[in-house]
Design a protein around this motif. Structure first.
Motif, PDB file in Angstrom:
ATOM      1  N   ALA A  61       0.832  -1.201   0.000  1.00 15.58           N
ATOM      2  CA  ALA A  61       0.000   0.000   0.000  1.00 15.58           C
ATOM      3  C   ALA A  61       0.869   1.254   0.000  1.00 15.58           C
ATOM      4  N   VAL A  62       0.277   2.339  -0.513  1.00 17.56           N
ATOM      5  CA  VAL A  62       0.883   3.666  -0.468  1.00 17.56           C
ATOM      6  C   VAL A  62      -0.063   4.554   0.320  1.00 17.56           C
ATOM      7  N   VAL A  63       0.460   5.226   1.338  1.00 13.85           N
ATOM      8  CA  VAL A  63      -0.330   6.072   2.223  1.00 13.85           C
ATOM      9  C   VAL A  63       0.036   7.526   1.943  1.00 13.85           C
ATOM     10  N   VAL A  64      -0.976   8.363   1.729  1.00 10.49           N
ATOM     11  CA  VAL A  64      -0.744   9.776   1.438  1.00 10.49           C
ATOM     12  C   VAL A  64      -1.554  10.648   2.400  1.00 10.49           C
ATOM     13  N   SER A  75      -2.912   6.178 -11.092  1.00 17.40           N
ATOM     14  CA  SER A  75      -3.050   4.936 -11.869  1.00 17.40           C
ATOM     15  C   SER A  75      -1.868   4.008 -11.637  1.00 17.40           C
ATOM     16  N   LEU A  76      -0.675   4.570 -11.616  1.00 14.72           N
ATOM     17  CA  LEU A  76       0.515   3.755 -11.354  1.00 14.72           C
ATOM     18  C   LEU A  76       0.420   3.116  -9.973  1.00 14.72           C
ATOM     19  N   ILE A  77       0.036   3.926  -8.985  1.00 18.98           N
ATOM     20  CA  ILE A  77      -0.048   3.397  -7.617  1.00 18.98           C
ATOM     21  C   ILE A  77      -1.023   2.234  -7.551  1.00 18.98           C
ATOM     22  N   THR A  78      -2.240   2.418  -8.076  1.00 20.90           N
ATOM     23  CA  THR A  78      -3.234   1.352  -7.941  1.00 20.90           C
ATOM     24  C   THR A  78      -2.990   0.183  -8.894  1.00 20.90           C
ATOM     25  N   ASP A  79      -2.092   0.345  -9.853  1.00 22.67           N
ATOM     26  CA  ASP A  79      -1.661  -0.815 -10.642  1.00 22.67           C
ATOM     27  C   ASP A  79      -0.734  -1.713  -9.820  1.00 22.67           C
ATOM     28  N   LEU A  80      -0.077  -1.112  -8.800  1.00 21.65           N
ATOM     29  CA  LEU A  80       0.919  -1.846  -8.014  1.00 21.65           C
ATOM     30  C   LEU A  80       0.513  -2.109  -6.570  1.00 21.65           C
ATOM     31  N   ALA A  81      -0.406  -1.279  -6.041  1.00 14.87           N
ATOM     32  CA  ALA A  81      -0.684  -1.352  -4.606  1.00 14.87           C
ATOM     33  C   ALA A  81      -2.044  -0.724  -4.298  1.00 14.87           C
ATOM     34  N   VAL A  82      -2.419  -0.804  -3.046  1.00 12.05           N
ATOM     35  CA  VAL A  82      -3.594  -0.121  -2.516  1.00 12.05           C
ATOM     36  C   VAL A  82      -3.185   1.332  -2.252  1.00 12.05           C
ATOM     37  N   LEU A  83      -4.072   2.275  -2.533  1.00 10.78           N
ATOM     38  CA  LEU A  83      -3.829   3.688  -2.232  1.00 10.78           C
ATOM     39  C   LEU A  83      -4.703   4.074  -1.048  1.00 10.78           C
ATOM     40  N   ILE A  84      -4.066   4.535   0.025  1.00 12.67           N
ATOM     41  CA  ILE A  84      -4.785   4.914   1.237  1.00 12.67           C
ATOM     42  C   ILE A  84      -4.696   6.426   1.412  1.00 12.67           C
ATOM     43  N   ILE A  89     -10.067   4.515   0.611  1.00 16.68           N
ATOM     44  CA  ILE A  89      -9.060   3.549   0.179  1.00 16.68           C
ATOM     45  C   ILE A  89      -9.405   3.149  -1.251  1.00 16.68           C
ATOM     46  N   TYR A  90      -8.397   3.194  -2.127  1.00 16.47           N
ATOM     47  CA  TYR A  90      -8.561   2.772  -3.517  1.00 16.47           C
ATOM     48  C   TYR A  90      -7.847   1.432  -3.663  1.00 16.47           C
ATOM     49  N   PRO A  91      -8.559   0.392  -4.039  1.00 18.51           N
ATOM     50  CA  PRO A  91      -7.974  -0.949  -4.053  1.00 18.51           C
ATOM     51  C   PRO A  91      -6.962  -1.155  -5.177  1.00 18.51           C
TER      52      PRO A  91
END
Length: 106
Positions: A61-64, A75-84, A89-91
């Motif tokens: 996950a990436v937390v911002v 898009s890059l983040i959610t292609d690789l991880a969960v975005l918090i 939360i974006y899966p």
């Protein structure tokens, strides 16, 4: 009892912070913050840095501190991880609206 999955933080220096504790935000969602990236680079470079740190830290996950920190590379983040973010939360695998030719999302 198993260890919580790892996450990394991502903060853009050019966006004013709100004092949010990324470690606490990660913990609220069952993740352990292992590293935080603070950057003022272009989206292309930031995307490469985030991808590299996700891999190096075996993070899921990436937390911002706010969505605007991740917006240019969402898009890059959610292609690789969960975005918090603090609000949502974006899966992993989340699909974002594609902009039309005049730059507006459809």
């Amino acid at each position: 009892m198993g260890e919580r999955p790892r996450s990394i933080g991502y903060v853009r220096r050019d966006i004013r912070g709100n004092g949010l504790d990324l470690s606490a935000l990660a913990g609220q969602h069952g993740y352990r913050l292992t590293y935080t990236i603070v950057t003022d680079t272009s989206p292309v470079v930031a995307g490469l840095v985030v991808a590299q740190h996700l891999h190096e830290h075996d993070a899921e996950a990436v937390v911002v501190p706010g969505f605007e920190h991740a917006e240019s590379i969402r898009s890059l983040i959610t292609d690789l991880a969960v975005l918090i973010t603090p609000m949502q939360i974006y899966p992993l695998g989340c699909r974002w609206p594609e902009p039309d030719f005049d730059g507006e999302a459809r």
